[in-house]
Design an enzyme around this catalytic site. Structure first.
Site, PDB file in Angstrom:
ATOM      1  N   LYS A  67       3.612  -5.357   4.849  1.00 35.87           N
ATOM      2  CA  LYS A  67       2.738  -5.820   5.910  1.00 35.87           C
ATOM      3  C   LYS A  67       1.690  -6.777   5.361  1.00 35.87           C
ATOM      4  O   LYS A  67       1.293  -6.682   4.188  1.00 35.87           O
ATOM      5  CB  LYS A  67       2.068  -4.650   6.628  1.00 35.87           C
TER       6      LYS A  67
ATOM      7  N   ARG B 109      -4.747   8.672  14.156  1.00 33.82           N
ATOM      8  CA  ARG B 109      -6.053   8.043  14.022  1.00 33.82           C
ATOM      9  C   ARG B 109      -7.101   9.153  14.006  1.00 33.82           C
ATOM     10  O   ARG B 109      -7.282   9.875  14.999  1.00 33.82           O
ATOM     11  CB  ARG B 109      -6.294   7.080  15.179  1.00 33.82           C
TER      12      ARG B 109
ATOM     13  N   LYS C  93      -6.977  -2.568   4.954  1.00 37.28           N
ATOM     14  CA  LYS C  93      -5.791  -2.088   4.244  1.00 37.28           C
ATOM     15  C   LYS C  93      -6.089  -1.857   2.763  1.00 37.28           C
ATOM     16  O   LYS C  93      -5.694  -0.850   2.180  1.00 37.28           O
ATOM     17  CB  LYS C  93      -4.639  -3.070   4.447  1.00 37.28           C
TER      18      LYS C  93
ATOM     19  N   GLU D  43      -4.554   3.409   6.188  1.00 42.75           N
ATOM     20  CA  GLU D  43      -5.548   2.373   6.423  1.00 42.75           C
ATOM     21  C   GLU D  43      -6.901   3.031   6.667  1.00 42.75           C
ATOM     22  O   GLU D  43      -6.977   4.174   7.122  1.00 42.75           O
ATOM     23  CB  GLU D  43      -5.191   1.476   7.624  1.00 42.75           C
TER      24      GLU D  43
ATOM     25  N   ASP E 284      -6.311   5.996   9.388  1.00 42.27           N
ATOM     26  CA  ASP E 284      -4.921   6.116   9.819  1.00 42.27           C
ATOM     27  C   ASP E 284      -4.195   6.990   8.813  1.00 42.27           C
ATOM     28  O   ASP E 284      -4.222   6.706   7.598  1.00 42.27           O
ATOM     29  CB  ASP E 284      -4.261   4.749   9.914  1.00 42.27           C
TER      30      ASP E 284
ATOM     31  N   ARG F 152      -0.273   8.458  17.245  1.00 35.93           N
ATOM     32  CA  ARG F 152       0.409   7.358  17.940  1.00 35.93           C
ATOM     33  C   ARG F 152       1.866   7.390  17.513  1.00 35.93           C
ATOM     34  O   ARG F 152       2.205   7.079  16.378  1.00 35.93           O
ATOM     35  CB  ARG F 152      -0.283   6.043  17.607  1.00 35.93           C
TER      36      ARG F 152
ATOM     37  N   ASN G 293      -9.949   1.890   8.935  1.00 36.06           N
ATOM     38  CA  ASN G 293     -10.358   0.894   9.921  1.00 36.06           C
ATOM     39  C   ASN G 293     -11.868   0.945  10.127  1.00 36.06           C
ATOM     40  O   ASN G 293     -12.422   1.992  10.458  1.00 36.06           O
ATOM     41  CB  ASN G 293      -9.639   1.154  11.246  1.00 36.06           C
TER      42      ASN G 293
ATOM     43  N   ARG H  17       6.930   1.464  14.389  1.00 36.30           N
ATOM     44  CA  ARG H  17       5.478   1.384  14.457  1.00 36.30           C
ATOM     45  C   ARG H  17       4.953   2.262  15.583  1.00 36.30           C
ATOM     46  O   ARG H  17       5.496   2.259  16.685  1.00 36.30           O
ATOM     47  CB  ARG H  17       5.034  -0.066  14.678  1.00 36.30           C
TER      48      ARG H  17
END
Length: 319
Positions: free
Chosen positions: A164, A214, A129, A285, A277, A229, A287, A237
């Site tokens: 978050k 993603r 993050k 983000e 993301d 997503r 990842n 979410r």
């Protein structure tokens, strides 16, 4: 050519969608011997080299939802990481103290000659993050703080926000607070534990209704399809772990701009596989621990992401 996967317990793999399984299947197809262990199986003793108590595994050819007999394994035995062709660090977050220690053991194995992907130092240097803040031109308004006062000020400015924890995954612990500020104090206390824990706060991006995309980067180059997503029902979410619907779609012009800027930078730091993301025009983000999405993209588009990854791994090992 043995490959060691440092991953979560094999018995829990969901082979119909697991990316590590897709990697193993492609590696086995190319003739690689497969070994697997968990991060807790790493071992380093004075005067010796870093080893893992690993199981040699063979794939049975069975896979799918509910399938548990997808592999056969020999009893675990110690193996020096430097004797292997590659070590693939695929343990899921959270990035806690034990994960941190595992990266140090893997970095020592690198000094002994092991080839580790993603590189342990790069894993440590890119908390998933926090890493976005290095690239402010590609992100939305974002705050990282322990201070409840700072969070209240951020909400007063942006009105609709997401809070978050820094160590969550799969959508865990994500809250939205709208213009009325309802429960902001309680949510802040829950996440920051009265100032003891750091929280990320971001302006809410309404484009989430079109999906949290993603984008996969392999050796710095984007896979041509993203996995959007999409939140379902009243959920904010899009994470697959909380019921988001995964829809593969071609990269947009903005997606490519982001990927082509970040890809070479991250690859040069030892990150062979990265999952960006993106919501709307903003990266949310980066990842690096165990990016997923291989199987969903391949199943929906026919583009073999595991083949791309294995090609990149082979090139890295040959270089």
């Amino acid at each position: 050519m043995p490959l060691l996967f440092v991953a979560d317990p094999l018995e829990g793999f969901k082979t119909h969608k697991d990316t590590s399984f897709a990697m193993m299947r492609e590696a086995a197809r190319r003739g690689h011997a497969l070994l697997a262990c968990e991060a807790r199986d790493l071992h380093w003793q004075r005067g010796g080299r870093v080893t893992a108590r690993a199981r040699a595994i063979t794939l049975t050819g069975r896979a799918g939802a509910g399938v548990t007999d997808w592999f056969q394994a020999a009893p675990a035995a110690p193996v020096e990481l430097a004797t292997l062709d590659a070590v693939l660090m695929r343990s899921d977050p959270p990035f806690d103290s034990e994960y941190f220690y595992a990266t140090h053991l893997l970095e020592q194995a690198e000094r002994e000659g092991a080839r580790v992907f993603n590189r342990p130092r790069a894993l440590r240097d890119h908390p998933e993050k926090l890493a976005i803040l290095e690239f402010p031109q590609w992100i939305g308004p974002t705050l990282v703080t322990r201070s409840a006062d700072d969070i209240r000020a951020f909400h007063a400015e942006h009105r609709d926000i997401i809070l978050k924890p820094l160590d969550g995954m799969g959508g865990m612990g994500i809250f939205r607070v709208g213009p009325d500020g309802l429960n902001l104090g309680s949510i802040t206390e829950t996440l920051n534990r009265d100032g003891a824990q750091t929280v990320m706060v971001q302006r809410y991006l309404p484009e989430i209704v079109q999906g949290d995309k993603r984008i996969l980067l392999i050796a710095g180059r984007p896979v041509p399809f993203a996995l959007a997503r999409i939140p379902q029902g009243s959920e904010i979410r899009g994470n697959m772990a909380v019921g988001g619907k995964g829809v593969a779609q071609p990269l947009s012009v903005r997606d490519r701009e982001i990927a082509e800027h970040l890809g070479p930078v991250l690859a040069a730091r030892g990150l062979l596989l990265v999952g960006l993301d993106v919501i709307g025009d903003c990266v949310t983000e980066i990842n690096v621990t165990s990016p997923t999405g291989f199987q969903e993209i391949t199943q929906q588009t026919g583009h073999d992401v595991a083949r791309d990854w294995m090609d990149a791994l082979a090139a890295a090992l040959a270089g």
